[in-house]
Scaffold this active site. Structure first.
Site, short mmCIF file in Angstrom:
data_model
loop_
_atom_site.label_atom_id
_atom_site.label_comp_id
_atom_site.label_asym_id
_atom_site.label_seq_id
_atom_site.Cartn_x
_atom_site.Cartn_y
_atom_site.Cartn_z
N LYS A 116 -23.71 -20.08 -25.36
CA LYS A 116 -22.52 -19.30 -24.75
C LYS A 116 -21.38 -19.74 -25.80
O LYS A 116 -21.35 -18.87 -26.59
CB LYS A 116 -22.33 -19.34 -23.44
CG LYS A 116 -23.25 -18.79 -22.45
CD LYS A 116 -23.86 -17.30 -22.77
CE LYS A 116 -25.48 -16.94 -22.20
NZ LYS A 116 -26.21 -16.22 -22.56
N GLY A 164 -26.00 -15.07 -15.78
CA GLY A 164 -26.19 -15.10 -14.44
C GLY A 164 -25.17 -15.06 -13.56
O GLY A 164 -25.40 -15.01 -12.36
N GLY A 165 -23.72 -14.44 -14.19
CA GLY A 165 -23.22 -15.52 -12.91
C GLY A 165 -23.01 -16.51 -12.35
O GLY A 165 -21.83 -16.38 -11.66
N GLU A 200 -12.42 -17.71 -21.08
CA GLU A 200 -12.15 -16.11 -22.17
C GLU A 200 -11.27 -15.34 -21.31
O GLU A 200 -11.36 -15.55 -20.34
CB GLU A 200 -13.72 -16.27 -22.23
CG GLU A 200 -13.96 -14.88 -22.60
CD GLU A 200 -15.58 -14.55 -22.41
OE1 GLU A 200 -16.20 -14.87 -23.57
OE2 GLU A 200 -15.58 -13.69 -22.34
N HIS A 208 -19.74 -2.00 -20.12
CA HIS A 208 -21.19 -2.88 -21.43
C HIS A 208 -22.29 -2.01 -21.94
O HIS A 208 -23.11 -1.46 -21.20
CB HIS A 208 -21.91 -3.39 -19.63
CG HIS A 208 -23.29 -4.02 -20.65
ND1 HIS A 208 -23.39 -5.59 -19.98
CD2 HIS A 208 -24.11 -3.96 -21.17
CE1 HIS A 208 -24.45 -6.08 -20.23
NE2 HIS A 208 -25.22 -4.72 -21.39
N LYS A 237 -28.40 -5.33 -13.91
CA LYS A 237 -28.37 -4.06 -14.87
C LYS A 237 -29.28 -2.61 -13.48
O LYS A 237 -30.91 -3.04 -12.98
CB LYS A 237 -28.80 -3.08 -15.43
CG LYS A 237 -28.12 -4.15 -16.49
CD LYS A 237 -28.74 -4.41 -18.50
CE LYS A 237 -27.91 -5.05 -19.04
NZ LYS A 237 -28.40 -5.69 -20.12
N GLU A 275 -25.00 -7.74 -26.93
CA GLU A 275 -24.48 -6.92 -25.60
C GLU A 275 -23.09 -7.25 -25.84
O GLU A 275 -22.23 -8.89 -26.47
CB GLU A 275 -24.56 -7.79 -24.35
CG GLU A 275 -26.14 -7.97 -23.90
CD GLU A 275 -26.12 -7.89 -22.86
OE1 GLU A 275 -27.01 -7.76 -21.51
OE2 GLU A 275 -25.13 -9.28 -21.62
N GLU A 288 -22.89 -11.72 -25.49
CA GLU A 288 -23.62 -12.43 -25.54
C GLU A 288 -24.69 -11.63 -26.54
O GLU A 288 -25.15 -10.40 -26.39
CB GLU A 288 -24.50 -12.57 -24.25
CG GLU A 288 -25.22 -12.57 -23.57
CD GLU A 288 -25.66 -13.13 -21.92
OE1 GLU A 288 -25.12 -13.88 -21.25
OE2 GLU A 288 -27.31 -12.14 -21.23
N ARG A 292 -35.22 -11.71 -27.11
CA ARG A 292 -36.15 -11.13 -26.60
C ARG A 292 -36.18 -9.94 -26.52
O ARG A 292 -35.00 -9.21 -26.83
CB ARG A 292 -36.39 -11.05 -25.48
CG ARG A 292 -35.16 -11.39 -24.21
CD ARG A 292 -35.60 -12.40 -22.64
NE ARG A 292 -34.04 -12.03 -21.59
CZ ARG A 292 -33.36 -11.19 -21.42
NH1 ARG A 292 -33.90 -9.16 -22.02
NH2 ARG A 292 -32.77 -11.27 -20.51
#
Lengths: 469, 138
Positions: A116, A164-165, A200, A208, A237, A275, A288, A292
């Site tokens: 990231k 994934g947090g 950040e 989003h 989502k 995103e 990010e 895929r």
């Protein structure tokens, strides 16, 4: 074009890929675990081979077994789907070294976007807007605190190798910073074996919004509009749509230009998603890149009139993109609901089990991407998705109403599903107005529970009135 | 946690062959559900999956038959000789090879015996758990 490919995945996405291959006359080889002997992708593929026990690390993540099947069956290429090995740079590299085509980007692009803070730095250098924050990872807590003060609280401390947090902490106040920074480092090390983190700025109530891109191996990159993915719960989502009600034609053009620039910066080819976080003033920031095919790709297909898997196969085979310009404008509106085997009334607890009854909705502009059927057993070994229900309408209003009708028609018995929650959202004033953010589910969950209880009470009363007891 | 929630969990566990489930509800509560059952399927690890099975036979006294399966994925070839029913095999003898992209797996029998049935052809693509031979153990 390839004459035979292997699909290194399961469930609805394997079925989805097989469908396009069948239409294009490409032979398919499916792989499956012992838990998936009766799976639909196994029945639909031209050939299918068991690659291991139910545990994903022994089957769907078993690189030697997957490649051995590809080799023994003379496949030319491998489609990784999403999840499992799709964003594993080593897999993409080994596939390539073994002489197969990886239907996805170059392994170096996966590697760079998977880290990231590396991705963030790369985007800054390419002129892509990112949330204010640290340049790359920060080692010391003192250095991090200086940055946090400069950008202003609240801030996020995020794991460099994260996702994934996990390894992520929201710091609201300066006095909590040191403790939470160290917690994030510890969690990052425990989860990813890499304790590097970065800082950040945290945006409250963002939307989003992501841009779908497709790129060929001749330097052409096209943005296929955007997707609105703000209806999510714990970063998962639930409902996606294209276009986004928050995106104007001008904003779309700017986001698309940025996404194309980002993809060109890493010589990207094949399908990918950038995103962004979008604030209420129309400012957007790189979050990010997913290297895929995404779960929610059908909404893009419905409004852009392209089969994304077909485009993936074509560009992987070296063909040029058959699309003019750098942006495809959306035609109409598409919405997708992820129907999961979860009980929304019990805080979305997974409900694996046997589907006793299964009747899918139909009619014009209704699409169901699923690997489920009557009698199918939803295994707890894998994710709980039963189906993706996608509808198209000329307007958002029309699409929403069509979705409500389709959700009501969907008849699934034997397991609990998220359909009641989707119905609640689709009829909610805030969702219908189009002005919502990623906090929608958290803020409205209590309202859903209350409505469910009222429905139950009413049903009980009605039954009492009928039976007289 | 309510009784019907627990019931649902048990149902989900039994349908998926899980025998225990641990739940963390908040920071303090930890619930462990145990489901006793005998039907859970289990794979035997190891290079050769030799599942011993007592075979009832009316003409001969009970003998022991072993299934030899592949736990690798690749192309099968016989090794020194093409085996057929009735062939005598020795403990540790290589019956065939499964060749994958990065490995070669020797298929062996851990006991002396006689081939009862050959379930695989030379050059066939075999997958995980695929039955290769039935062997009657001495």
């Amino acid at each position: 074009m390839f004459s035979k490919i292997l699909i290194a995945n399961r469930g609805e996405i394997a079925v989805r890929i097989i469908r396009t291959c069948k239409r294009m006359g490409i032979a398919t080889v499916a792989v499956y675990s012992e838990a998936d002997q009766n799976a639909l992708h196994v029945k639909m593929a031209d050939e299918a081979y068991c690659i291991g026990p139910a545990r994903p690390d022994l089957s769907y993540l078993n690189i030697p077994n997957i490649l051995s099947v590809a080799h023994a069956t003379n496949c030319e290429a491998i489609h990784p789907g999403y999840g499992f090995l799709s964003e594993n740079p080593s897999f993409a590299e080994i596939v390539d070294k073994c002489g197969f085509v990886f239907i996805g980007p170059d392994h170096r692009a996966i590697e760079r976007m998977g880290q990231k803070s590396v991705a963030r730095d790369l985007m800054i250098r390419s002129g892509v807007p990112v949330m204010p924050g640290s340049q790359g990872s920060v080692e010391s807590v003192d250095e991090a605190l200086v940055i946090a003060r400069k950008i202003g609280f609240p801030v996020l401390v995020k794991a460099t190798s994260g996702g994934g947090g996990k390894g992520m902490r929201l710091v609201e106040k300066e006095e909590d910073f040191i403790g939470l920074f160290k917690m994030a480092q510890g969690e990052a090390e425990a989860s990813f074996g890499d304790k590097r983190v970065y800082v950040e700025k945290y945006m409250r109530n963002p939307r989003h919004v992501e841009v779908q891109i497709i790129a060929d191996q001749h330097g052409k990159v096209v943005a296929l509009g955007e997707r609105e993915c703000s209806i999510q719960r714990r970063h998962q989502k639930l409902i996606e749509e294209s276009p986004s009600p928050a995106v104007t034609p001008d904003l779309r053009r700017r986001m698309a230009e940025t996404a194309v620039k980002a993809a060109k910066a890493i010589n990207y080819h094949n399908a990918g998603t950038i995103e962004f976080l979008l604030d209420s003033d129309g400012n957007f920031f790189f979050m990010e890149m997913n290297t895929r095919l995404q779960v929610e790709h059908p909404v893009t297909e419905m409004v852009c009139n392209f089969d994304l898997v077909e485009l993936q196969l074509k560009v992987a085979a070296g063909e040029p993109l058959p699309i003019e310009g750098e942006l495809v404008e959306p035609d109409g509106w598409a919405i997708e609901c992820r129907v999961n085997a979860e009980d929304p009334a019990m805080n979305f607890i997974p409900c694996p089990g046997k589907i006793e009854k299964y009747l899918v909705p139909g009619g014009p502009w209704v699409r169901v991407d699923s690997a489920a059927y009557q009698g199918y057993l939803i295994s707890s070994n894998y994710d709980s998705m039963v189906a993706k229900l996608i509808v198209w309408g000329r307007t958002r209003e029309e699409a929403m109403d069509r979705m409500i009708a389709a959700l009501r028609e969907y008849d699934i018995k034997g397991i609990e599903t998220t359909i009641p929650f989707h119905l609640y959202v689709l009829q909610h004033g805030e969702f219908r107005s189009g002005t919502f953010s990623t906090s929608f589910v958290d803020r409205n969950f209590a309202g859903f529970i209350k409505e469910q209880q009222e429905l139950q009470t009413r049903a009980a009363k009605a039954e009492k009135a009928v039976t007289g007891r | 946690m309510e009784a019907n929630q627990i019931k649902k969990l048990y149902q989900a566990m039994s349908e998926n062959g899980f025998s225990t489930l641990e739940l963390e509800l908040g920071k303090k509560n930890r619930v462990r559900l145990t489901l006793e059952q005998t039907s859970a399927t289990e794979m035997i690890p190891g290079d050769v999956l030799a599942q011993l099975a007592e075979v009832e036979d009316s003409e001969t006294p009970a003998n022991t038959q072993v299934e030899i399966r592949s736990d690798k994925v690749g192309t099968f070839t016989f090794s020194d000789r093409k085996l057929k029913a009735g062939d005598r095999i020795k403990k540790g003898e290589t019956l065939g090879l499964v060749k994958g992209i990065s490995f070669q797996d020797r298929i062996k029998c851990s006991l002396d015996g006689i081939i009862h049935k050959v379930e695989v052809e030379d050059g066939a693509v075999v997958d995980y758990g695929r039955l290769l031979f039935l062997v009657n153990i001495d």
